[in-house]
Design an enzyme around this catalytic site. Structure first.
Site, PDB file in Angstrom:
ATOM      1  N   TYR A  38       0.842  -1.197   0.000  1.00  0.00           N
ATOM      2  CA  TYR A  38       0.000   0.000   0.000  1.00  0.00           C
ATOM      3  C   TYR A  38       0.885   1.259   0.000  1.00  0.00           C
ATOM      4  O   TYR A  38       0.667   2.183  -0.777  1.00  0.00           O
ATOM      5  CB  TYR A  38      -0.921  -0.007   1.223  1.00  0.00           C
ATOM      6  CG  TYR A  38      -1.903   1.135   1.248  1.00  0.00           C
ATOM      7  CD1 TYR A  38      -3.123   1.046   0.596  1.00  0.00           C
ATOM      8  CD2 TYR A  38      -1.605   2.317   1.933  1.00  0.00           C
ATOM      9  CE1 TYR A  38      -4.031   2.098   0.619  1.00  0.00           C
ATOM     10  CE2 TYR A  38      -2.507   3.366   1.957  1.00  0.00           C
ATOM     11  CZ  TYR A  38      -3.716   3.253   1.305  1.00  0.00           C
ATOM     12  OH  TYR A  38      -4.594   4.305   1.321  1.00  0.00           O
ATOM     13  N   HIS A  48       1.434   4.140  -3.112  1.00  0.00           N
ATOM     14  CA  HIS A  48       1.183   5.567  -2.900  1.00  0.00           C
ATOM     15  C   HIS A  48       2.450   6.408  -3.069  1.00  0.00           C
ATOM     16  O   HIS A  48       2.352   7.602  -3.347  1.00  0.00           O
ATOM     17  CB  HIS A  48       0.525   5.798  -1.535  1.00  0.00           C
ATOM     18  CG  HIS A  48      -0.941   5.529  -1.566  1.00  0.00           C
ATOM     19  ND1 HIS A  48      -1.458   4.247  -1.518  1.00  0.00           N
ATOM     20  CD2 HIS A  48      -2.003   6.367  -1.686  1.00  0.00           C
ATOM     21  CE1 HIS A  48      -2.774   4.321  -1.592  1.00  0.00           C
ATOM     22  NE2 HIS A  48      -3.137   5.587  -1.696  1.00  0.00           N
TER      23      HIS A  48
END
Length: 103
Positions: free
Chosen positions: A18, A22
């Site tokens: 994750y 990002h």
């Protein structure tokens, strides 16, 4: 300028992925968010529960209206394997009510 907060849920074992995704967020997605009036956008992680807590400022249209945009839909599909999602791949997102703010 309004402030909005919401929570989402990360699947177990995907914290690093994750963060990686990002760190290389698509420039066209950033441009779209900024054009829609989204700023000062942060996402925090409760590592014990894998709950993601997001807060952002919005001027202009709501970020919820962005769900019809193809770039946003592609991002949702890209993230669907590591987050709890709805049938349309949008993240399960629960709005949070503000109960205190020290300006």
């Amino acid at each position: 300028m309004q402030r909005f907060a919401f929570k989402m849920k990360l699947k177990p074992g995907f914290v690093a992925e994750y963060q990686r995704r990002h760190q290389v967020i698509w420039p066209e997605l950033v441009q779209l968010l900024k054009a829609a009036g989204v700023s000062d956008y942060s996402i925090f992680l409760d590592e014990e529960t894998l709950t993601l807590f997001a807060v952002q400022k919005q001027a202009g249209q709501s970020s919820q209206d962005l769900g019809t945009n193809l770039i946003v839909q592609k991002w949702w599909a890209y993230m669907a394997d590591i987050m709890d999602t709805n049938p349309d791949n949008s993240p399960v997102s629960v709005p949070l009510r503000e109960v205190f703010w020290l300006e």
